[in-house]
Design an enzyme around this catalytic site. Sequence first.
Site, PDB file in Angstrom:
ATOM      1  N   PRO A  22       0.830  -1.207   0.000  1.00  0.00           N
ATOM      2  CA  PRO A  22       0.000   0.000   0.000  1.00  0.00           C
ATOM      3  C   PRO A  22       0.864   1.256   0.000  1.00  0.00           C
ATOM      4  O   PRO A  22       1.808   1.342   0.785  1.00  0.00           O
ATOM      5  CB  PRO A  22      -0.789  -0.108   1.323  1.00  0.00           C
ATOM      6  CG  PRO A  22      -0.006  -1.042   2.179  1.00  0.00           C
ATOM      7  CD  PRO A  22       0.746  -1.952   1.262  1.00  0.00           C
ATOM      8  N   THR A  24       0.616   5.619  -0.412  1.00  0.00           N
ATOM      9  CA  THR A  24      -0.050   6.905  -0.621  1.00  0.00           C
ATOM     10  C   THR A  24       0.517   7.592  -1.855  1.00  0.00           C
ATOM     11  O   THR A  24       1.734   7.660  -2.007  1.00  0.00           O
ATOM     12  CB  THR A  24       0.160   7.783   0.638  1.00  0.00           C
ATOM     13  OG1 THR A  24      -0.556   7.189   1.705  1.00  0.00           O
ATOM     14  CG2 THR A  24      -0.329   9.202   0.429  1.00  0.00           C
ATOM     15  N   ALA A  55      -3.621   3.831   1.311  1.00  0.00           N
ATOM     16  CA  ALA A  55      -4.498   3.979   2.480  1.00  0.00           C
ATOM     17  C   ALA A  55      -5.715   4.824   2.102  1.00  0.00           C
ATOM     18  O   ALA A  55      -5.586   5.883   1.485  1.00  0.00           O
ATOM     19  CB  ALA A  55      -3.731   4.631   3.614  1.00  0.00           C
ATOM     20  N   GLN A  97      -6.759  -0.866   1.212  1.00  0.00           N
ATOM     21  CA  GLN A  97      -6.297  -0.649   2.575  1.00  0.00           C
ATOM     22  C   GLN A  97      -7.162   0.421   3.238  1.00  0.00           C
ATOM     23  O   GLN A  97      -7.302   1.533   2.709  1.00  0.00           O
ATOM     24  CB  GLN A  97      -4.824  -0.225   2.617  1.00  0.00           C
ATOM     25  CG  GLN A  97      -4.294  -0.293   4.055  1.00  0.00           C
ATOM     26  CD  GLN A  97      -2.995   0.435   4.277  1.00  0.00           C
ATOM     27  OE1 GLN A  97      -2.858   1.602   3.912  1.00  0.00           O
ATOM     28  NE2 GLN A  97      -2.049  -0.225   4.916  1.00  0.00           N
ATOM     29  N   HIS A 172      -5.432  -1.090   8.313  1.00  0.00           N
ATOM     30  CA  HIS A 172      -4.144  -0.434   8.556  1.00  0.00           C
ATOM     31  C   HIS A 172      -3.900  -0.363  10.064  1.00  0.00           C
ATOM     32  O   HIS A 172      -4.475   0.468  10.753  1.00  0.00           O
ATOM     33  CB  HIS A 172      -4.186   0.972   7.949  1.00  0.00           C
ATOM     34  CG  HIS A 172      -2.846   1.618   7.789  1.00  0.00           C
ATOM     35  ND1 HIS A 172      -1.781   1.359   8.623  1.00  0.00           N
ATOM     36  CD2 HIS A 172      -2.382   2.518   6.887  1.00  0.00           C
ATOM     37  CE1 HIS A 172      -0.739   2.077   8.233  1.00  0.00           C
ATOM     38  NE2 HIS A 172      -1.077   2.776   7.181  1.00  0.00           N
ATOM     39  N   GLY A 173      -3.036  -1.255  10.519  1.00  0.00           N
ATOM     40  CA  GLY A 173      -2.728  -1.261  11.956  1.00  0.00           C
ATOM     41  C   GLY A 173      -1.296  -0.825  12.206  1.00  0.00           C
ATOM     42  O   GLY A 173      -0.679  -1.255  13.178  1.00  0.00           O
ATOM     43  N   ALA A 174      -0.771   0.012  11.302  1.00  0.00           N
ATOM     44  CA  ALA A 174       0.673   0.288  11.284  1.00  0.00           C
ATOM     45  C   ALA A 174       0.993   1.781  11.276  1.00  0.00           C
ATOM     46  O   ALA A 174       0.094   2.631  11.266  1.00  0.00           O
ATOM     47  CB  ALA A 174       1.268  -0.372  10.030  1.00  0.00           C
ATOM     48  N   ASN A 175       2.307   2.078  11.292  1.00  0.00           N
ATOM     49  CA  ASN A 175       2.847   3.395  10.955  1.00  0.00           C
ATOM     50  C   ASN A 175       2.333   4.581  11.765  1.00  0.00           C
ATOM     51  O   ASN A 175       2.290   5.712  11.269  1.00  0.00           O
ATOM     52  CB  ASN A 175       2.633   3.676   9.458  1.00  0.00           C
ATOM     53  CG  ASN A 175       3.647   2.930   8.608  1.00  0.00           C
ATOM     54  OD1 ASN A 175       4.771   2.680   9.059  1.00  0.00           O
ATOM     55  ND2 ASN A 175       3.272   2.543   7.400  1.00  0.00           N
ATOM     56  N   TYR A 177      -0.662   5.350  12.872  1.00  0.00           N
ATOM     57  CA  TYR A 177      -2.033   5.849  12.683  1.00  0.00           C
ATOM     58  C   TYR A 177      -2.922   5.260  13.795  1.00  0.00           C
ATOM     59  O   TYR A 177      -2.410   4.623  14.720  1.00  0.00           O
ATOM     60  CB  TYR A 177      -2.505   5.548  11.251  1.00  0.00           C
ATOM     61  CG  TYR A 177      -1.584   6.224  10.245  1.00  0.00           C
ATOM     62  CD1 TYR A 177      -1.565   7.618  10.132  1.00  0.00           C
ATOM     63  CD2 TYR A 177      -0.664   5.504   9.481  1.00  0.00           C
ATOM     64  CE1 TYR A 177      -0.676   8.261   9.268  1.00  0.00           C
ATOM     65  CE2 TYR A 177       0.228   6.146   8.618  1.00  0.00           C
ATOM     66  CZ  TYR A 177       0.211   7.516   8.520  1.00  0.00           C
ATOM     67  OH  TYR A 177       1.092   8.159   7.681  1.00  0.00           O
ATOM     68  N   ARG A 225      -2.145  -5.043   8.557  1.00  0.00           N
ATOM     69  CA  ARG A 225      -0.728  -4.662   8.443  1.00  0.00           C
ATOM     70  C   ARG A 225      -0.246  -4.072   9.762  1.00  0.00           C
ATOM     71  O   ARG A 225      -0.947  -3.254  10.366  1.00  0.00           O
ATOM     72  CB  ARG A 225      -0.592  -3.606   7.344  1.00  0.00           C
ATOM     73  CG  ARG A 225       0.805  -3.002   7.223  1.00  0.00           C
ATOM     74  CD  ARG A 225       0.874  -2.008   6.076  1.00  0.00           C
ATOM     75  NE  ARG A 225       1.803  -2.477   5.081  1.00  0.00           N
ATOM     76  CZ  ARG A 225       2.755  -1.711   4.537  1.00  0.00           C
ATOM     77  NH1 ARG A 225       2.870  -0.446   4.860  1.00  0.00           N
ATOM     78  NH2 ARG A 225       3.570  -2.206   3.635  1.00  0.00           N
ATOM     79  N   ASN A 233       5.868   8.551  12.600  1.00  0.00           N
ATOM     80  CA  ASN A 233       4.784   9.395  13.117  1.00  0.00           C
ATOM     81  C   ASN A 233       4.790   9.474  14.644  1.00  0.00           C
ATOM     82  O   ASN A 233       3.747   9.651  15.277  1.00  0.00           O
ATOM     83  CB  ASN A 233       3.409   8.909  12.636  1.00  0.00           C
ATOM     84  CG  ASN A 233       3.121   9.340  11.204  1.00  0.00           C
ATOM     85  OD1 ASN A 233       3.461  10.456  10.814  1.00  0.00           O
ATOM     86  ND2 ASN A 233       2.497   8.465  10.423  1.00  0.00           N
ATOM     87  N   GLY A 297      12.213  -2.863   2.117  1.00  0.00           N
ATOM     88  CA  GLY A 297      13.609  -3.060   1.727  1.00  0.00           C
ATOM     89  C   GLY A 297      13.893  -4.378   1.033  1.00  0.00           C
ATOM     90  O   GLY A 297      15.055  -4.753   0.877  1.00  0.00           O
ATOM     91  N   GLY A 318       7.118  -2.106  -2.180  1.00  0.00           N
ATOM     92  CA  GLY A 318       6.608  -0.748  -2.258  1.00  0.00           C
ATOM     93  C   GLY A 318       7.329   0.045  -3.317  1.00  0.00           C
ATOM     94  O   GLY A 318       6.925   0.084  -4.486  1.00  0.00           O
TER      95      GLY A 318
HETATM   96  C1  PHB Z   1       2.347   8.581   3.994  1.00  0.00           C
HETATM   97  O1  PHB Z   1       1.576   9.092   3.194  1.00  0.00           O
HETATM   98  O2  PHB Z   1       3.386   9.133   4.340  1.00  0.00           O
HETATM   99  C2  PHB Z   1       2.025   7.275   4.551  1.00  0.00           C
HETATM  100  C3  PHB Z   1       0.758   6.790   4.454  1.00  0.00           C
HETATM  101  C4  PHB Z   1       0.468   5.561   4.979  1.00  0.00           C
HETATM  102  C5  PHB Z   1       1.458   4.860   5.600  1.00  0.00           C
HETATM  103  C6  PHB Z   1       2.731   5.341   5.691  1.00  0.00           C
HETATM  104  C7  PHB Z   1       3.014   6.563   5.172  1.00  0.00           C
HETATM  105  O3  PHB Z   1       1.202   3.670   6.127  1.00  0.00           O
END
Ligand code: PHB
Length: 360
Positions: A22, A24, A55, A97, A172-175, A177, A225, A233, A297, A318
Amino acid sequence: MKIFDELKIGELNLKNRVLMAPMTRNRADSQGVLIQDAIEYYTQRAEAGLILTEATAISEEGYAYINTPGIFTETQMEIWKKVTSAVHEKGGKIFVQLWHPGRISHSSLIGGKTPIAPSVTSDQLKTVTAEGFVDTTPAKAATIEDLKKVIKDFGIASENAIKCGFDGVQIHGANGYLIDQFLKRNTNKRTDQYGGESLENRSRFLFEVLKEVVEAIGVERVAIRFTPYNCFNGVFDHDPKPLYLYIMGKLNSYNLAFVEINESKMGIEQHDPEMKSLFKTQELREVYKGVLAVNSGYDLEKGTKALEENLCDLVSYGMPYIANPDLVTRFKNNYPLNTPNMDTLYSSGIKGYTDYPFYK
Ligand code: PHB
């Protein structure tokens, strides 16, 4: 090579083990409606075993950044329907997502409302609005009523996804948010049943969202995820391993489509000098018996090795997918890869979106 082998997940037949991660791309209008070129963008990438979309907001309150899509209005859904049918026509599979970004937002993006988070924090965070790169609007602590609404919206958005023809959804259970904000200690200072030291409490919101989505569309169409290691973040937990072992163990009683572990370690040096967070995905693999995808990676060699060593069942790509619509063909033939142009990653229009060349 195993990476080109099929994988059957429930009723879903993936033609290879390559996922498009996924990402953005900011190619929607201010109403969360994707540009028409999104049909071509996703269709160009249909040789992936499965595409995970960018997302996508579950509700009016579910936007983090300007010009990102939603899946809660008829107009938003119209273009998603065209995307899924074009991808299917090309023999591809596609999950949407779904997210709620919580404190990573700005009132101008969410109809003048105040963003919600598990708790109030004084963290300085950034987002992108019509005014450019700005501070996020300080979030309020979500009430139980707020949480009930978000959970319900996840269910409605999942039903909308099926109406749009998606093969499934990824939560989306990550990053950093909203769901991740509940999981990690520095963003979750709640003292009620959604917070505290208890792993059950900190993952309660996640499992309530999951239950709603599973009831809406059936478990085999649901993926999730996580980012167990990164501090993106501004989320931070000095010892996330017990939490993720607990979550993965509990997920064994669901027959999810798959769990995707994004192994990024972004931001970890600032927050975790002792690197306590650095446990290995292999430890999650040992606990979790379902289908596992890994991300961040990976190239062909690393992905192939991870599959051959049985560290995962799927590998998600990605950045390579930004610039190589025909990534699977390139992998199969050892063709060189195009380099992504970072200047057009989050820009508008087709430049750096649908104009990356296929290998000739
Ligand atoms: C972003 O737009 O920077 C972004 C969006 C969703 C993510 C990570 C980064 O999971």
